[in-house]
Design a protein around this motif. Structure first.
Motif, PDB file in Angstrom:
ATOM      1  N   LYS A  18       0.833  -1.204   0.000  1.00 48.93           N
ATOM      2  CA  LYS A  18       0.000   0.000   0.000  1.00 48.93           C
ATOM      3  C   LYS A  18       0.867   1.253   0.000  1.00 48.93           C
ATOM      4  O   LYS A  18       0.601   2.200  -0.728  1.00 48.93           O
ATOM      5  CB  LYS A  18      -0.893  -0.011   1.239  1.00 48.93           C
ATOM      6  N   GLN A  25       1.817   6.584  -6.897  1.00 48.93           N
ATOM      7  CA  GLN A  25       0.768   7.500  -7.330  1.00 48.93           C
ATOM      8  C   GLN A  25       1.194   8.954  -7.142  1.00 48.93           C
ATOM      9  O   GLN A  25       0.964   9.791  -8.017  1.00 48.93           O
ATOM     10  CB  GLN A  25      -0.518   7.268  -6.534  1.00 48.93           C
ATOM     11  N   LYS A  65      -7.819   9.301  -3.627  1.00 51.71           N
ATOM     12  CA  LYS A  65      -8.126   8.189  -4.526  1.00 51.71           C
ATOM     13  C   LYS A  65      -8.162   6.877  -3.753  1.00 51.71           C
ATOM     14  O   LYS A  65      -9.072   6.068  -3.919  1.00 51.71           O
ATOM     15  CB  LYS A  65      -7.086   8.132  -5.646  1.00 51.71           C
ATOM     16  N   ASP A  66      -7.192   6.684  -2.874  1.00 51.19           N
ATOM     17  CA  ASP A  66      -7.128   5.463  -2.079  1.00 51.19           C
ATOM     18  C   ASP A  66      -8.314   5.373  -1.114  1.00 51.19           C
ATOM     19  O   ASP A  66      -8.938   4.319  -0.993  1.00 51.19           O
ATOM     20  CB  ASP A  66      -5.804   5.421  -1.308  1.00 51.19           C
ATOM     21  N   SER A  68     -11.234   6.821  -1.424  1.00 53.90           N
ATOM     22  CA  SER A  68     -12.493   6.643  -2.151  1.00 53.90           C
ATOM     23  C   SER A  68     -12.699   5.185  -2.554  1.00 53.90           C
ATOM     24  O   SER A  68     -13.827   4.685  -2.527  1.00 53.90           O
ATOM     25  CB  SER A  68     -12.564   7.565  -3.365  1.00 53.90           C
ATOM     26  N   LYS A  69     -11.620   4.489  -2.887  1.00 49.68           N
ATOM     27  CA  LYS A  69     -11.728   3.055  -3.188  1.00 49.68           C
ATOM     28  C   LYS A  69     -12.174   2.286  -1.947  1.00 49.68           C
ATOM     29  O   LYS A  69     -13.032   1.409  -2.023  1.00 49.68           O
ATOM     30  CB  LYS A  69     -10.385   2.509  -3.672  1.00 49.68           C
ATOM     31  N   ALA A  72     -15.858   3.057  -1.234  1.00 52.41           N
ATOM     32  CA  ALA A  72     -16.725   2.401  -2.211  1.00 52.41           C
ATOM     33  C   ALA A  72     -16.891   0.918  -1.876  1.00 52.41           C
ATOM     34  O   ALA A  72     -17.962   0.346  -2.062  1.00 52.41           O
ATOM     35  CB  ALA A  72     -16.161   2.568  -3.616  1.00 52.41           C
ATOM     36  N   LYS A  73     -15.844   0.325  -1.347  1.00 53.07           N
ATOM     37  CA  LYS A  73     -15.881  -1.099  -1.016  1.00 53.07           C
ATOM     38  C   LYS A  73     -16.605  -1.367   0.307  1.00 53.07           C
ATOM     39  O   LYS A  73     -17.409  -2.289   0.402  1.00 53.07           O
ATOM     40  CB  LYS A  73     -14.445  -1.637  -0.937  1.00 53.07           C
ATOM     41  N   TYR A  98     -11.620  11.395   4.800  1.00 52.18           N
ATOM     42  CA  TYR A  98     -11.822  11.775   3.396  1.00 52.18           C
ATOM     43  C   TYR A  98     -12.319  13.210   3.301  1.00 52.18           C
ATOM     44  O   TYR A  98     -11.814  13.996   2.489  1.00 52.18           O
ATOM     45  CB  TYR A  98     -12.814  10.823   2.722  1.00 52.18           C
TER      46      TYR A  98
END
Length: 135
Positions: A18, A25, A65-66, A68-69, A72-73, A98
Motif C-alpha cells: 500500500k 501514485q 483516490k485510495d 475513495s476506493k 466504495a468497497k 476523506y
C-alpha cells in the motif's frame, strides 16, 4: 515533499504494498502536474517556488483516490456496539478523514491556481462576436 521515509507521509500503519502504491501514485501525479503546468506556459521559477505545494497536491490527490476506493468497497458507515444488545451506526473514521483531506485538497488546488496562473487572461472564452456589432 521527500517521500523516502514512511514517517514523512504518516503511512506507518499501512502495509508495504500500500505504501509503495501511494508513493508511486504521488510521483506519477506530481510528474503529470509538472508537465501540465509547463504545457500551459507557467514559468520554471514559479514551479520551483511552489514545488512543496505541488507535492502536497499530489499527495492529497493520491490519498483521496485510495480512500475513495476503500469507502466504495466498505461504505461510509459502520456498526458499533454500545453495551450488550445496543448497537447503531456511525460514520467511519475513513469517511471523516476523506472529508478533511478533500477540504485540504480543494484549498491546495485553489492556491495552486491562484499562484501559478496569476495574471492569466481573466476572460479566456471568446464567443466570436464583437460588442460593437450587437447594437
Amino acid at each position: 515533499m521527500d517521500i523516502k521515509d514512511n514517517g514523512d507521509l504518516g503511512l506507518d500503519n499501512l502495509g508495504e504494498d500500500k505504501i509503495r502504491n501511494i508513493k508511486a501514485q504521488v510521483t506519477r501525479i506530481e510528474n503529470d502536474t509538472l508537465k501540465l503546468l509547463k504545457a500551459n506556459g507557467v514559468s520554471q521559477d514559479k514551479i520551483k517556488a511552489n514545488k512543496d505545494l505541488i507535492s502536497q497536491y499530489a499527495f492529497l490527490r493520491a490519498l483521496l483516490k485510495d480512500l475513495s476506493k476503500f469507502l466504495a468497497k466498505y461504505g461510509v458507515k459502520e456498526v458499533y456496539l454500545n453495551g450488550r444488545a445496543q448497537f447503531g451506526y456511525k460514520a467511519r473514521v475513513e469517511a471523516k478523514s476523506y472529508n478533511d483531506f478533500f477540504k485540504s485538497f480543494i484549498a491546495c488546488k485553489r492556491a495552486l491556481n491562484d499562484i501559478l496562473f496569476a495574471g492569466a487572461d481573466d476572460n479566456p472564452l471568446d464567443d466570436g462576436f464583437d460588442e460593437d456589432d450587437l447594437e
